[in-house]
Design an enzyme around this catalytic site. Structure first.
Site: not given
Ligand code: KIV
Length: 285
Positions: A132, A201
């Site tokens: 990631k 996020e």
């Protein structure tokens, strides 16, 4: 709901050592677009990996370990070596979930080649299946470079903690139209570059809705509403290990009280000589 596993004891050239069970794959994750939500938790240790594995589709060895495990002020000082040590432990502790490992700050931004070197090293050291990395349109060429060379990439847009020194804090993103448009653009660029998934996020709900609707990859929200293809939380937040957590966290336990209560009881018993008792004491035969 727990996942039911099938034990696979067969071997082949592709799987030379019998695997207790088959891990979730990138194509299987992609297929969950718009279907049953994907479940992801962070894990940094073998024991947490063992406990979370039956319940999760993905385990994220997040660079949040810098704060959670090492008490660092942010994720910025986290190193590749720290990620590798914890990533290998999480792979050892899991059989089912796909393990995704964060690329730490400074290990991928300079060039796609640098990113490939860091990502390949991490995957070799740990056995994780994917990396990631944070960032939007500026990171799209890097995502494509990795994907074209066989490294599955999960993107991370919206609130990107490694950019805390630019952002000035960890507040929710996308409250202005301009910022919202930029986050959506970033997510779409990462998607076009070939990411199989992206963490979204700390964004306002309409951004999660728009991104999830317009990208082909799965979106995994954290502080991004229920309108994502999956959810992730930092496990220690979810377990209630910290007194203060962001608003988007739901605490499913109160581990802080539990752990400190156990330590207090132990200390009392040691001081009063109640521990160790006969049951914990060896005697000659
Ligand atoms: O590092 C991490 O734990 C993360 C999650 C918050 C998504 O990136």
């Amino acid at each position: 709901m727990s996942t039911t596993f099938t034990i696979d004891s067969s071997t082949s050239r592709a799987t030379p050592v019998s695997a207790p069970m088959k891990r979730v794959t990138v194509p299987a994750v992609r297929k969950r677009k718009g279907a049953e939500p994907l479940v992801m938790l962070t894990a940094y240790t073998v024991r947490n990996a063992q406990l979370f594995d039956p319940h999760c589709d993905l385990l994220l060895v997040g660079d949040s370990l810098g704060q959670v495990i090492y008490g660092l002020p942010s994720t910025v000082p986290v190193t590749l070596e720290m990620m590798a040590a914890h990533g290998a432990a999480v792979v050892r502790g899991s059989y089912h979930a796909m393990v995704v490992i964060d690329m730490p700050f400074g290990s991928y931004e300079a060039s796609p080649e640098k990113a490939f070197e860091s990502a390949a090293w991490l995957l070799k050291q740990t056995g994780a299946a994917a990396v990631k990395l944070e960032g939007g349109a500026a990171m799209a060429p890097t995502v494509k470079f990795l994907v074209d060379r066989g490294i599955p990439v999960m993107g991370h847009v919206g609130l990107t903690p490694q950019a805390v020194n630019m952002l000035g804090g960890y507040g929710a993103r996308g409250r202005t139209q301009e910022e919202a448009a930029k986050i959506i653009d970033d997510g779409q660029a990462i998607d076009r570059a070939g990411a199989f998934a992206m963490v979204v996020e700390g964004v306002v709900e309409p951004i999660a809705i728009e991104l999830t609707r317009t990208v082909e990859c799965v979106t995994i929200g954290i502080g991004a509403s229920a309108h994502c293809d999956g959810q992730v939380l930092v496990a220690e937040d979810m377990l209630g290990l910290f007194e203060r957590t962001p608003r988007f966290v739901k605490r499913y336990g109160d581990m802080a009280s539990f752990v400190s209560g156990c330590a207090e009881a132990y200390a009392d018993e040691v001081r009063s000589r109640a521990f160790p008792g006969p049951a914990q004491t060896y005697q000659p035969k």
